[in-house]
Write an enzyme that holds these catalytic residues in place. Structure first.
Site, PDB file in Angstrom:
ATOM      1  N   GLU A 130     -37.338 -47.440 -34.180  1.00 61.23           N
ATOM      2  CA  GLU A 130     -36.001 -47.808 -33.643  1.00 61.23           C
ATOM      3  C   GLU A 130     -36.362 -48.444 -32.233  1.00 61.23           C
ATOM      4  OE1 GLU A 130     -31.254 -46.730 -33.937  1.00 61.23           O
ATOM      5  OE2 GLU A 130     -32.763 -45.247 -33.042  1.00 61.23           O
ATOM      6  N   GLY A 264     -35.114 -37.797 -27.470  1.00 55.93           N
ATOM      7  CA  GLY A 264     -34.920 -36.301 -28.181  1.00 55.93           C
ATOM      8  C   GLY A 264     -35.397 -36.179 -29.636  1.00 55.93           C
ATOM      9  N   MET A 266     -35.298 -38.724 -33.659  1.00 54.33           N
ATOM     10  CA  MET A 266     -35.270 -40.039 -34.469  1.00 54.33           C
ATOM     11  C   MET A 266     -34.959 -39.597 -35.959  1.00 54.33           C
ATOM     12  SD  MET A 266     -34.937 -43.262 -34.600  1.00 54.33           S
ATOM     13  CE  MET A 266     -34.756 -44.243 -36.119  1.00 54.33           C
ATOM     14  N   GLU A 267     -33.910 -40.416 -36.291  1.00 51.08           N
ATOM     15  CA  GLU A 267     -33.234 -39.942 -37.799  1.00 51.08           C
ATOM     16  C   GLU A 267     -34.104 -40.837 -38.840  1.00 51.08           C
ATOM     17  OE1 GLU A 267     -30.550 -43.365 -36.014  1.00 51.08           O
ATOM     18  OE2 GLU A 267     -31.783 -41.730 -35.181  1.00 51.08           O
ATOM     19  N   ASN A 268     -35.398 -40.937 -39.054  1.00 47.41           N
ATOM     20  CA  ASN A 268     -36.092 -41.528 -40.052  1.00 47.41           C
ATOM     21  C   ASN A 268     -35.368 -40.842 -41.387  1.00 47.41           C
ATOM     22  OD1 ASN A 268     -37.974 -42.803 -38.191  1.00 47.41           O
ATOM     23  ND2 ASN A 268     -38.797 -40.619 -37.778  1.00 47.41           N
ATOM     24  N   HIS A 298     -27.394 -33.350 -34.905  1.00 52.02           N
ATOM     25  CA  HIS A 298     -27.275 -34.943 -34.767  1.00 52.02           C
ATOM     26  C   HIS A 298     -28.032 -35.752 -35.699  1.00 52.02           C
ATOM     27  CE1 HIS A 298     -26.724 -38.435 -32.094  1.00 52.02           C
ATOM     28  NE2 HIS A 298     -27.682 -38.882 -32.553  1.00 52.02           N
ATOM     29  N   GLU A 299     -29.324 -35.333 -35.918  1.00 51.20           N
ATOM     30  CA  GLU A 299     -30.300 -35.993 -36.638  1.00 51.20           C
ATOM     31  C   GLU A 299     -30.064 -36.008 -38.048  1.00 51.20           C
ATOM     32  OE1 GLU A 299     -31.780 -38.075 -35.155  1.00 51.20           O
ATOM     33  OE2 GLU A 299     -31.616 -37.296 -33.248  1.00 51.20           O
TER      34      GLU A 299
END
Length: 857
Positions: A130, A264, A266-268, A298-299
């Site tokens: 991203e 912090g 990453m939402e892979n 959050h992720e």
């Protein structure tokens, strides 16, 4: 605009032309231990809406060996230009492209990052894509609305593990062949490769089992508290699946703690990467565990918001980040068995403070920002996109009702699963379930910039009975240079009434109401009541606004801020006081006294640590320079006193030890640090472990007590990647011209440092008590940054431009130098934004210093 900076218009044109079906990506990473480049082979199948049309595919690579479109080899020398491969003469219907290239490992945290652990000398890889960096690893149509399936095949060194979005297969001859993913965007694909340590478990619910994995480097395995991480993860699964009424949408869920990560986490999809500083090597306060838990949640929320349903273009980035932020805090605060029921206190104290600061910069923008190209979005991961957006969602929940809100979200997921959306799609679903027309609300809250101020206007008679009560809403002008105009907005707020009982401020009543988008809203419900000690607007923090206290409330809060029985009203009052200090309405010296009067009663450790950071920042930047030494003395003496008074082994003791170490400067104070470090001085309960030792070493180096021999000796004790970063900070922090010159050269004049090491060097270079020593670098800064912006990657540029800006040189000369540089260089919008935001900090500091100076007269 050719090259890496894809425009919105180009993306729209490509989306109209193409429908992408599938990628097959083959990577040969067998040489990863040595670094350099690796072979990348991409086969992509896609449909074209037009016969004979031309488009392009994105690729950032040192070399392209071949590109074959529908069986015909393209002239690579002509087709591959400016990180794009031109694709002429498309067929109407199905097309197939095969690209063979050599791609490069990076050390910037972008693309395929390569790191060698000094503990075992093994390489560890992970991807970070991203916003637009999948194209650094394979040829791709790099925009979020061209979703496809992805099948990865990876050749890796023997004994290594490969993790991706799909479940991990059994390798054959060190070849890992993954099953295709569901339809997802390029930026959430992932590969994590190396001899990682793993812990496995499952999430089970209603007959379904989801495999869970946690990974880190073996050198961190002894510190990995996997059970706790799994517990938080399972709580998130329970809460999100119930609220969203949609099962977790992927086949497994891995969380990978990776080195030198820029953000912090990453939402892979199904393979979340998280900065490995969240594997705590030393004692930390509960606030750190709370922050990690929020990051985990959050992720996980992103698996629905962002991965299952993705924005069409980056102007709706907030649909990802704001929703993930809001729902993660809501989960943390309310999920059964939570360890952090006061999560909204942390949100008010941290995230909203970030949002308020961002919203008062010249770069302020609507939550739904205008994103013209990739350079715009790269600098838009900010306090508005995350924290203001989440605050406004909290306001929306209060406005439409929580049940109606989540019913709308549920309809949204069912309707758009594995697709792309715009803001109108979400608002339409919420209008259906709530019955409210949200167009005016959206225009006021999501499509305008700036922050409102709410003030109570209270009249009483001689008996203390309220005879008139109103809430005045103000819309301060946007900062100079900002686009748009300030607006008044509708607010849903609560008004809390607090009285002193047995020395405590207790809420005696609460009124929830709508504040009209007009200057004054009468509140007749409070007329005829006895005036309470404190009237707190926006109690429970339902809306997003700066709140001011009336004169009586301010007097009582000043005397009793630490005496609120609940943490959230305390946090709201602390935030208001901090905002007043930043605005020059409260002198820094008065803010210091307010904090000292109440911080010893503050039980929330996260609030305590925020106050410690804010006090130091206020004294260093917002105080009259003539008074600054006295302020530092007052604060440091108080920190030492609290260090010795805190309960042995407590979070508060650790927090005060760190606060003391940051400002210690007299011989006696530095003697205490040195004594704690060598064991000659003992504070009961304080464990001077690895991370705390480095905090002491860095301060002793910055004050000239320690030099290279002591730093090298400490590094010998901690021969890890973290130790190397800490040592880099200590070396750059030494108060000598030679140390500063070496640090500057390593960052600005060379480009070899890895992202995390560069960040550590910058942190050491900028020392608040070395203003005169680093003042000559202001001119060097302005002579360098344009060239850096043109030759380095985004993450590296941002570190340098923001981190080395002469923030400590609070003077009109700094403002003038900045303005002259902008006028002479006409920087690109992204670079201009980074510089003007930093300039705004100096301008604010000048005004605050003047206010503090005036308070002394």
């Amino acid at each position: 605009m050719p090259g890496t900076n894809l425009t919105r218009e180009e993306a729209q044109q490509r989306a109209k032309l193409l429908t992408v079906d599938a990628y097959e990506v083959e990577l040969d990473l067998t040489g990863a231990q040595e670094g350099g480049t690796y072979r990348s082979v991409t086969t992509v199948r896609f449909d074209s809406a037009e016969e004979g049309a031309e488009t392009f595919i994105d690729l950032v690579a040192p070399t392209v060996h071949e590109a074959v479109l529908n069986g015909h080899a393209l002239d690579v020398a002509a087709a591959f230009q400016d990180s794009r491969i031109a694709l002429p003469g498309l067929k109407a219907g199905r097309n197939e492209l095969r690209v063979v290239a050599d791609c490069a490992y990076t050390n910037t945290g972008e693309g395929l990052h390569r790191f060698v652990d000094p503990v075992d000398d093994q390489a560890y890889l992970y991807t970070q894509f991203e916003v637009p960096d999948a194209r650094r690893v394979f040829a791709s149509f790099e925009q979020p609305d061209l979703k496809a399936t992805f099948q990865f095949t990876v050749k890796a060194p023997a004994g290594w593990t490969v993790i991706s979005n799909s479940p991990t297969p059994e390798p054959k001859d060190d070849l890992w062949v993954f099953e295709p993913t569901p339809r997802i965007s390029t930026y959430i694909t992932a590969l994590i490769v190396g001899p990682y340590h793993a812990v496995h478990s499952t999430y089970e619910k209603d007959g379904r089992t989801v495999p869970l994995g946690i990974y880190c480097r073996p050198s961190l395995a002894e510190f990995l508290d996997a059970d706790h991480i799994f517990d938080v993860t399972r709580q998130g699964f329970d809460w999100f699946q119930e609220k969203f009424a949609y099962d977790y949408p992927f086949a497994k869920y891995d969380q990978l703690f990776v080195p030198e990560f820029n953000a912090g986490a990453m939402e892979n999809a199904g393979a979340v990467t998280i900065r490995d500083q969240y594997v705590f090597r030393s004692k930390v306060t509960d606030a750190a565990y709370e922050r990690r838990a929020e990051t985990i949640l959050h992720e996980l929320a992103h698996m629905w918001f962002g991965d299952l349903v993705t924005m069409e273009w980056w102007n709706d980035l907030w649909l990802n980040e704001s929703f993930a932020t809001f729902t993660s805090v809501a989960c943390q605060a309310s999920v059964p068995g939570t360890r952090w029921p006061n999560a909204w206190t942390t949100f008010a104290n941290a995230e909203k403070t970030w949002a308020y600061r961002q919203d008062q910069l010249p770069s302020t923008h609507p939550i739904m920002a205008e994103i013209n190209d990739l350079e715009d979005v790269l600098v838009n991961f900010d306090g508005i996109t995350y924290a203001k957006g989440a605050s406004v969602l909290k306001q929306l929940v209060a406005y439409v009702g929580q049940d109606e809100f989540f019913k709308g979200v549920q309809a949204y997921f069912k309707r758009h699963a594995f697709g792309n959306t715009r803001l109108s799609d979400l608002l339409g679903a919420l209008e259906e379930t709530s019955g409210r027309d949200l167009k005016a609300w959206s225009k006021a809250w999501l499509e305008t910039a700036g922050i409102n101020i709410l003030r109570p206007e209270i009249e009483t008679d001689e008996n203390g009975t309220i005879t008139a009560f109103a809430v005045r809403q103000e819309a301060p002008a946007l900062p100079a240079g900002a686009k748009g105009e300030a607006v008044l907005r509708p607010h849903r707020i609560a008004i809390g009434l607090y009285d002193l009982k047995d020395g405590k401020l207790v809420r005696t009543d609460r009124l929830e109401l709508d504040i009209a988008a007009a200057g004054l809203t009468d509140v007749p419900q409070l007329v005829g009541r006895t005036r309470p000690a404190v009237v707190l607007l926006n109690d429970d923090d339902l809306s997003y606004a700066k709140v001011r206290l009336d004169e009586v409330s301010l007097k009582n809060v000043t005397a009793h801020l630490g005496d609120f029985t609940e943490s959230l009203p305390r946090a709201l009052c602390w935030a208001s006081a901090w905002d007043m200090t930043r605005d020059g309405e409260l002198a820094t010296r008065d803010y210091l006294e307010l904090v000292l009067s109440g911080i010893t009663k503050e039980s929330d450790i996260g609030v305590v640590q925020s106050l410690q950071r804010q006090v130091k920042l206020a004294i260093e930047l917002y105080a009259d320079p003539a008074w600054r030494p006295a302020g530092l003395t007052r604060w440091t003496e108080a920190a030492q006193e609290q260090l010795r008074a805190a309960a042995p082994g407590s979070d508060h003791q650790l927090a005060w030890a760190r606060a003391f170490a940051e400002t210690a400067r007299t011989d006696a104070e530095l003697d205490l640090l040195a004594g704690l470090l060598d064991g000659g001085v003992v504070v009961d309960g304080l464990v001077v472990d690895t991370e705390l030792r480095w905090a002491f070493v860095q301060r002793l180096a910055a004050t000239g007590r320690f030099d290279e021999p002591e730093i090298a000796a400490e590094l010998e004790r901690d021969r890890t990647a973290a130790g190397e970063r800490h040592a880099a900070t200590a070396r750059a922090g030494r108060p000598t011209e030679a140390a500063k010159a070496a640090a500057w050269a390593s960052v600005v004049e060379d480009d070899k440092l890895a992202n995390a090491v560069q960040e550590a060097v910058i942190a050491g270079f900028v020392q608040t008590d070395q203003r005169e020593l680093i003042a000559p670098y202001t001119a060097k800064y302005f002579a360098s940054i344009k060239g850096i912006a043109e030759t380095r990657s985004h993450e590296i540029v941002q570190q340098i431009v923001v981190g080395l800006y002469p923030t400590l040189q609070v003077s009109q000369e700094t403002l003038d130098a900045t303005d002259a540089w902008i006028a002479e260089n006409d920087p690109a919008p992204a670079l201009r934004r980074l510089v003007t935001e930093s300039r705004a900090g100096v301008e604010r500091a000048l005004k605050a210093q003047a206010a503090d100076r005036a308070a002394a007269k």
